[in-house]
Design an enzyme around this catalytic site. Structure first.
Site, PDB file in Angstrom:
ATOM      1  N   HIS A 176      51.374  37.501  37.018  1.00  0.00           N
ATOM      2  CA  HIS A 176      51.996  38.776  36.643  1.00  0.00           C
ATOM      3  C   HIS A 176      51.796  39.839  37.705  1.00  0.00           C
ATOM      4  O   HIS A 176      50.930  39.725  38.563  1.00  0.00           O
ATOM      5  CB  HIS A 176      51.468  39.279  35.290  1.00  0.00           C
ATOM      6  CG  HIS A 176      49.985  39.517  35.239  1.00  0.00           C
ATOM      7  ND1 HIS A 176      49.095  38.595  34.716  1.00  0.00           N
ATOM      8  CD2 HIS A 176      49.218  40.552  35.627  1.00  0.00           C
ATOM      9  CE1 HIS A 176      47.862  39.066  34.790  1.00  0.00           C
ATOM     10  NE2 HIS A 176      47.897  40.258  35.351  1.00  0.00           N
ATOM     11  N   HIS A 217      47.801  45.983  40.345  1.00  0.00           N
ATOM     12  CA  HIS A 217      47.416  44.710  40.948  1.00  0.00           C
ATOM     13  C   HIS A 217      48.498  43.680  40.699  1.00  0.00           C
ATOM     14  O   HIS A 217      49.417  43.903  39.910  1.00  0.00           O
ATOM     15  CB  HIS A 217      46.074  44.209  40.397  1.00  0.00           C
ATOM     16  CG  HIS A 217      46.079  43.833  38.949  1.00  0.00           C
ATOM     17  ND1 HIS A 217      45.774  44.722  37.945  1.00  0.00           N
ATOM     18  CD2 HIS A 217      46.359  42.661  38.317  1.00  0.00           C
ATOM     19  CE1 HIS A 217      45.839  44.112  36.766  1.00  0.00           C
ATOM     20  NE2 HIS A 217      46.207  42.862  36.969  1.00  0.00           N
ATOM     21  N   GLU A 263      44.190  39.825  41.226  1.00  0.00           N
ATOM     22  CA  GLU A 263      43.471  39.188  40.123  1.00  0.00           C
ATOM     23  C   GLU A 263      43.723  37.674  40.220  1.00  0.00           C
ATOM     24  O   GLU A 263      44.818  37.246  40.583  1.00  0.00           O
ATOM     25  CB  GLU A 263      44.023  39.721  38.789  1.00  0.00           C
ATOM     26  CG  GLU A 263      43.404  39.112  37.552  1.00  0.00           C
ATOM     27  CD  GLU A 263      44.056  39.639  36.259  1.00  0.00           C
ATOM     28  OE1 GLU A 263      45.088  40.323  36.319  1.00  0.00           O
ATOM     29  OE2 GLU A 263      43.509  39.319  35.180  1.00  0.00           O
TER      30      GLU A 263
HETATM   31 CO    CO Z   1      46.296  41.529  35.236  1.00  0.00          CO
END
Ligand code: CO
Length: 136
Positions: A7, A79, A130
């Site tokens: 994502h 992020h 991440e």
């Molecule tokens: Co995230």
């Protein structure tokens, strides 16, 4: 090791207002609202097939997202997240290459309970990354 883009995450001051905008302007539907108490975020996902957009607002005043919004009051990309088959192994392998992990390598979990880790932006072209573990 890296299996895909999971994502892109956008920090927003108001999750409901953000969801309305994405729906009204783009016809996107935002899924269930959830809270990740550990990360201090209230969040929801827009499913886009191969990847997702994550919307996050702070769930408490000392949330790291609250600090981000102080610098970016209208919100912004916070992020992006790469899927990996094993967070521990990936983090270890990247650390061997000089990549810094945030949070002193303490185990963290996303709202689905999957292991996650964050890489120092200085070690990924200025972007906060991440890692999220996707089994299978
Ligand atoms: Co995230």
């Amino acid at each position: 090791m890296v299996t895909g883009l999971s994502h892109v995450s956008i920090a927003v001051p108001d999750l409901e207002a953000a969801a309305r905008q994405l729906h009204d302007k783009y016809g996107l539907s935002v899924g269930a609202r959830m809270v990740n108490a550990e990360q201090g975020v209230r969040l929801a996902y827009v499913e886009l097939g191969a990847a997702k957009i994550e919307l996050m607002e702070p769930s408490r005043p000392d949330s790291p997202i609250a600090k981000f919004l102080e610098r970016n009051p209208k919100g912004g990309i916070h992020h992006f997240c790469l899927g990996v088959d094993d967070v521990g192994k990936a983090a270890h392998a990247f650390a061997q290459n000089g990549v810094r992990l945030l949070g002193a390598g303490k185990p963290q979990r996303n709202v689905a309970g999957e292991p996650i880790a964050f890489l120092h932006p200085g070690d990924f072209l200025g972007a906060l990354v991440e890692l999220e573990e996707h089994k299978g």
